[in-house]
Design a protein around this motif. Structure first.
Motif, short mmCIF file in Angstrom:
data_model
loop_
_atom_site.label_atom_id
_atom_site.label_comp_id
_atom_site.label_asym_id
_atom_site.label_seq_id
_atom_site.Cartn_x
_atom_site.Cartn_y
_atom_site.Cartn_z
N ARG A 38 -27.22 19.27 15.98
CA ARG A 38 -26.79 20.07 14.83
C ARG A 38 -25.38 20.61 15.07
O ARG A 38 -24.53 20.57 14.18
CB ARG A 38 -27.75 21.24 14.62
N LEU A 42 -21.77 19.89 12.84
CA LEU A 42 -20.90 20.94 12.31
C LEU A 42 -19.50 20.84 12.90
O LEU A 42 -18.51 21.01 12.20
CB LEU A 42 -21.52 22.31 12.61
N ASP A 159 -30.66 32.21 18.99
CA ASP A 159 -31.56 32.24 17.85
C ASP A 159 -31.30 33.53 17.05
O ASP A 159 -31.12 34.60 17.64
CB ASP A 159 -33.00 32.19 18.34
N GLY A 160 -31.29 33.37 15.74
CA GLY A 160 -30.96 34.49 14.87
C GLY A 160 -31.88 35.70 15.03
O GLY A 160 -31.43 36.85 14.93
N ASP A 177 -21.05 30.31 17.86
CA ASP A 177 -21.97 29.48 17.08
C ASP A 177 -21.16 28.62 16.12
O ASP A 177 -20.35 29.15 15.34
CB ASP A 177 -22.93 30.40 16.31
N LEU A 178 -21.37 27.31 16.17
CA LEU A 178 -20.62 26.41 15.29
C LEU A 178 -21.04 26.51 13.84
O LEU A 178 -20.37 25.97 12.96
CB LEU A 178 -20.80 24.96 15.77
N ARG A 183 -28.12 32.61 10.98
CA ARG A 183 -28.44 34.04 11.02
C ARG A 183 -27.72 34.71 12.18
O ARG A 183 -27.27 35.84 12.06
CB ARG A 183 -29.96 34.24 11.10
N THR A 184 -27.60 33.99 13.29
CA THR A 184 -26.84 34.56 14.42
C THR A 184 -25.42 34.89 13.98
O THR A 184 -24.93 36.00 14.23
CB THR A 184 -26.80 33.55 15.60
N ASN A 195 -16.84 25.38 19.15
CA ASN A 195 -17.68 24.81 20.19
C ASN A 195 -17.55 25.66 21.45
O ASN A 195 -16.44 26.02 21.85
CB ASN A 195 -17.22 23.37 20.47
N ILE A 196 -18.66 25.93 22.09
CA ILE A 196 -18.64 26.76 23.30
C ILE A 196 -17.68 26.20 24.35
O ILE A 196 -16.98 26.96 25.03
CB ILE A 196 -20.07 26.96 23.88
#
Ligand code: ATP
Ligand code: MG
Length: 247
Positions: A38, A42, A159-160, A177-178, A183-184, A195-196
């Motif tokens: 995912r 993105l 996770d959100g 978060d890409l 929700r996050t 990207n991290i």
């Protein structure tokens, strides 16, 4: 597998290999492979580059982490597989504790992740649950005292539900978060849509640079940052990415 350096998708394929290697080592779970996909999709639409808006968020995140009294960096399987060394560097740069926090939790996997972080220079990693967030029902509720006592929490590929639970507990959250729609992304105090693997080295550099600034200047950087507006712009860039592919 050997990926030719001149392959147009070289960087992206290398990241896939890292995630697969993490999976083979028992650090990444099956669902982590899907979550990575995912992210890839993105990133593709965002042009696989760090946008100016992301740099603004990185600067706000750097200021928030430096202003924190008890920051904590939380690590999961994917982030460990992709960026173990940089996560340790980040913790060292801002004097943060490191906690392993997993959605698909097993004590064995948590321990393995802690070991990888130690191999990458971490002195102490909190991976044994010491408390629970009472406003969260997933396994991610199990935290160390580092999180309970923290004022600022760094998360990535989070996770959100947990982001929301942390904010409800009065913590400030810096998230990478890409997905600007997740929700996050919406719950965090500062959301870095990137990207991290690209964002972390810049975040570390900014923290080193910002250490020379006084608190007032850092507070000002934070005050001038608007997370909602930043997310709106990142969403626009994402939509533009989709339109450009259609042409
Ligand atoms: P949320 O729970 O916040 O609503 P979600 O349920 O859609 O999000 P999760 O699987 O909980 O998604 O979280 C994974 C998030 O991490 C996704 O938004 C995904 O786009 C993002 N992601 C995946 N890989 C990367 C990466 N390399 N760098 C940054 N973000 C990534
Ligand atoms: Mg989720």
């Amino acid at each position: 597998m050997i990926i030719p350096k001149d392959h147009p998708r070289y960087e992206s394929l290398i990241l896939r290999e890292k995630i697969i290697e993490g999976f083979r080592k028992g650090i990444v779970v099956e669902a982590g492979l899907i979550a990575h996909g995912r992210g890839e999709a993105l990133d593709y639409l965002l042009g696989e580059k760090t946008h100016e808006q992301a740099v603004k968020a990185i600067e706000a995140g750097a200021a928030l982490l430096l202003l924190a009294e008890r920051p904590v960096i939380t690590v999961n399987g994917n982030t460990c597989a992709l960026s173990a060394k940089e996560l340790v560097e980040l913790a060292n740069a801002c004097g943060a504790k490191i906690e392993v926090n997993l959605f698909y939790r097993s004590e064995e996997r948590a321990k393995k992740i802690a070991e990888v972080l130690k191999e990458n220079g971490a002195e102490e990693v909190y991976y044994v649950p010491e408390a629970e967030l009472d406003n969260l029902s997933s396994e991610r509720r199990k935290v160390s005292m580092a999180t309970i006592e923290s004022d600022v929490v760094f998360v990535a590929l989070e996770d959100g539900d947990r982001t929301k639970a942390l904010v409800e507990k009065g913590k400030k959250v810096v998230a990478i978060d890409l997905n600007p729609l997740s929700r996050t992304a919406r719950e965090a105090t500062v959301t870095i849509v990137d990207n991290i693997v690209r964002a972390l080295p810049i975040l570390i550099k900014k923290i080193e640079e910002f250490k020379k600034k006084d608190r007032k200047k850092l507070e000002e950087i934070l005050k001038n940052f608007n997370n909602e507006e930043n997310l709106r712009i990142m969403e626009k860039i994402l939509r533009r990415g989709i339109r450009e592919i259609e042409l």
